[in-house]
Design an enzyme around this catalytic site. Structure first.
Site, short mmCIF file in Angstrom:
data_model
loop_
_atom_site.label_atom_id
_atom_site.label_comp_id
_atom_site.label_asym_id
_atom_site.label_seq_id
_atom_site.Cartn_x
_atom_site.Cartn_y
_atom_site.Cartn_z
N LYS A 1 -16.19 1.80 -31.58
CA LYS A 1 -15.30 2.76 -32.81
C LYS A 1 -14.52 1.96 -32.98
O LYS A 1 -13.53 2.10 -31.65
CB LYS A 1 -15.36 4.29 -31.94
CG LYS A 1 -14.73 5.00 -33.17
CD LYS A 1 -15.66 6.29 -32.85
CE LYS A 1 -14.79 7.68 -33.45
NZ LYS A 1 -15.44 9.20 -33.76
N PHE B 1 -10.41 15.24 -24.33
CA PHE B 1 -11.28 14.92 -24.01
C PHE B 1 -12.05 15.43 -22.63
O PHE B 1 -11.81 15.00 -21.33
CB PHE B 1 -11.61 13.19 -23.61
CG PHE B 1 -11.28 12.43 -24.65
CD1 PHE B 1 -11.95 12.70 -25.04
CD2 PHE B 1 -9.77 11.65 -24.50
CE1 PHE B 1 -11.86 11.72 -26.78
CE2 PHE B 1 -9.76 10.70 -25.93
CZ PHE B 1 -10.82 10.84 -26.88
N SER C 1 -7.30 3.40 -29.16
CA SER C 1 -5.74 3.22 -28.94
C SER C 1 -5.26 2.45 -30.08
O SER C 1 -5.47 0.93 -29.49
CB SER C 1 -5.46 2.98 -26.92
OG SER C 1 -4.49 2.39 -27.26
N ASN D 1 -12.05 6.73 -35.91
CA ASN D 1 -11.65 7.20 -35.06
C ASN D 1 -10.32 8.54 -36.35
O ASN D 1 -9.83 7.90 -36.99
CB ASN D 1 -11.06 6.81 -33.90
CG ASN D 1 -10.34 8.22 -32.71
OD1 ASN D 1 -10.90 9.31 -33.82
ND2 ASN D 1 -9.81 7.80 -31.59
N ASN E 1 -2.76 1.21 -30.82
CA ASN E 1 -1.92 -0.32 -29.26
C ASN E 1 -0.78 0.13 -28.24
O ASN E 1 -0.25 0.67 -28.17
CB ASN E 1 -0.98 -1.12 -30.60
CG ASN E 1 0.08 -0.53 -31.11
OD1 ASN E 1 0.69 0.09 -30.88
ND2 ASN E 1 0.15 -0.67 -32.79
N THR E 2 -1.43 -0.20 -27.53
CA THR E 2 -0.65 -0.46 -26.04
C THR E 2 0.86 -1.11 -26.06
O THR E 2 0.60 -2.43 -26.05
CB THR E 2 -1.65 -1.62 -24.86
OG1 THR E 2 -2.86 -0.81 -24.92
CG2 THR E 2 -1.71 -0.34 -23.30
N ASN F 1 -5.92 17.27 -33.44
CA ASN F 1 -7.10 17.58 -32.86
C ASN F 1 -6.21 16.80 -31.69
O ASN F 1 -5.61 15.50 -31.70
CB ASN F 1 -7.60 18.00 -32.59
CG ASN F 1 -8.79 16.83 -31.77
OD1 ASN F 1 -9.30 15.71 -30.64
ND2 ASN F 1 -8.79 15.49 -33.27
#
Ligand SMILES: Cc1cc2nc3c(=O)[nH]c(=O)nc-3n(C[C@H](O)[C@H](O)[C@H](O)COP(=O)(O)O)c2cc1C
Ligand SMILES: *[C@@H]1O[C@H](CO)[C@@H](O)[C@H](O)[C@H]1NC(C)=O
Ligand SMILES: *[C@@H]1O[C@H](CO)[C@@H](O)[C@H](O)[C@H]1NC(C)=O
Ligand SMILES: CC(=O)N[C@H]1CO[C@H](CO)[C@@H](O)[C@@H]1O
Ligand SMILES: CC(=O)N[C@H]1CO[C@H](CO)[C@@H](O)[C@@H]1O
Length: 391
Positions: A250, A149, A210, A281, A212-213, A145
């Site tokens: 999470k 959001f 996320s 996640n 990693n940025t 998916n």
């Protein structure tokens, strides 16, 4: 008097007319008699023919209008779990993303879930990504998916949770807080969520999902994380409601060992002390053994291919936090054995989403029945006794 077979045919006809007849015919689901086989052989193959977002909507609709039989049998004592001052009659919860807008909490409760996590809910309403944005990987028992959001926003969702919260026999409700896509400051959005839902949520969830940025590595990333979590914890501590809600974090499965160590060390600090971790996640990785056509779609992968990745992640986190932070294990749980494996790895509670999408409501009862059997067989009086026993 109808024979069993005639009844089945009637049920199937009622169900199939959904596609043309709309809501009235959908009451065909009402007749559901808790029959796993009926779901497996008729209902789920039917919903599999719909596009996955429509089938998700139908499922939420069915739950919202409680077109399912209430689970009449009380949960066995072995499954009772106490955590954060809450009494869970069983440890099997619904993961975030199914009831994003908090429309179906009562129906989901009646289905037998031990708790229901709604959201992610963003402060302001937002549309999410363009469709299609959910894909079914049938041969892999998985979903991909990239909803992005879609949320009706705090206000709309809050009013529904409030109604459920005032019911006598209500679900234990977690609220998964999101940030708006256009928001500049994630922490501010989460803090707004804490203030909005703090008085009615049984627990709150924020995400650092996320992977990693880019450009933000090592120490800098750790400092950012610390600042985010401490702000959220502080906002929770300043709430004036009678019972402060636990705050859970999470995390993604796609973390390096170093990143896991960072997260563990941060959440063990006094000012960042979260009450639990949700592990995990969806994954942006694509295991090489995926068979389905849609495997190359971008987005988060969930279900069976995530199962072992998630269990390993639970083990790592349980070890790194020395069992001091309760873990909610999620990722590919579809049987009692799967739930048990998560518990042994260190999870105090489990959640699922994808197996519910594939198998429908009977999966909840089956997992509970099997988990009860497995616990007894292994000499455990309850779930809590088995937590972390393989770690
Ligand atoms: C269609 C879909 C939508 C999801 N939406 C959210 C979400 O809004 N927020 C969130 O924290 N997790 C979301 N998730 C992740 C699930 O909560 C869960 O962590 C993940 O699917 C792994 O569990 P599973 O293998 O049992 O599905 C979503 C998952 C799916 C399949
Ligand atoms: C689980 O069993 C232990 C005893 O091993 C007991 O102390 C605990 O209260 C039980 N938990 C629940 C929720 O019943
Ligand atoms: C979960 O993971 C997906 C990608 O796999 C990511 O887009 C999303 O932001 C993460 N967080 C939540 C709360 O779903
Ligand atoms: C729903 C939500 O707010 N998801 C966020 C999770 O965290 C990452 C950053 O760590 C954001 O990019 C996501 O938007
Ligand atoms: C996102 C992407 O690359 N999608 C492709 C996946 O593969 C199918 C064929 O199997 C293509 O039709 C998609 O365009």
């Amino acid at each position: 008097m109808y024979t069993r077979r005639e009844k089945l045919i009637h049920q199937v006809t009622a169900l199939v007319t959904v596609s043309v007849g709309g809501t009235a015919a959908f009451t065909g689901l009402c007749i559901w008699n808790g029959n796993e086989k009926f779901y497996r052989d008729y209902v789920m193959p039917f919903t599999r023919r719909l596009d996955p977002e429509t089938s998700h909507k139908l499922a939420v609709f069915a739950m919202k209008h409680r077109l399912i039989r209430k689970e009449a049998k009380p949960d066995p004592e072995t499954l009772a779990t106490k955590l954060w001052g809450l009494s869970f009659s069983n440890p099997v919860g619904l993961a975030a993303g199914f009831d994003k807008q908090a429309e179906a909490m009562q129906g989901l409760h009646r289905t037998g879930f031990g708790f229901v996590e709604i959201g992610s809910v963003t402060p302001e309403p937002q549309e999410g990504n363009t469709k299609p944005r959910v894909f079914r990987l049938n041969e892999d028992n998985a979903l991909i998916n990239r909803y992005g959001f879609n949320s009706e926003g705090h206000e709309a969702v809050y009013s529904r949770v409030k109604v459920e919260g005032e019911r006598q026999n209500r679900a234990i409700i977690g609220v998964n807080l999101g940030k708006n896509k256009l928001s500049e400051n994630a922490a501010e959005d989460y803090v707004a969520g804490v203030k909005k839902f703090g008085d009615i949520a049984d627990y709150l969830v924020i995400n650092v999902s996320s992977p990693n940025t880019p450009g933000l590595r090592g120490l800098q990333q750790k400092v950012e994380l610390e600042s985010l979590i401490s702000r959220v914890v502080e906002a929770r501590n300043s709430l004036t409601c009678s019972k402060l809600p636990p705050v859970l974090l999470k995390i993604a499965p796609d973390l390096s060992l170093e990143e896991k160590e960072d997260i563990a060390s941060v959440v063990l600090k006094e000012k960042c002390r979260v009450d639990g971790l949700i592990v995990c996640n969806t994954t942006v990785s694509r295991p090489s053994n995926l068979k389905s056509d849609s495997k190359n779609e971008s987005g988060g992968l969930s279900g069976e291919p995530l199962k072992d990745i998630s269990t390993q992640c639970i083990k790592d986190i349980y070890r790194l936090t020395r069992g001091q932070v309760p873990i909610v294990g999620v990722g590919g749980v579809a049987s009692g054995q799967d739930a048990y494996d998560k518990v042994l790895a260190g999870a105090s509670l489990v959640q699922l989403y994808t197996s519910f999408a594939f198998q429908g409501p009977p999966v909840v009862r089956r997992i509970k029945r099997e988990l009860d059997e497995i616990l007894r067989l292994n000499g455990y009086q309850n779930v809590t006794e088995a937590v972390g026993k393989s770690s």
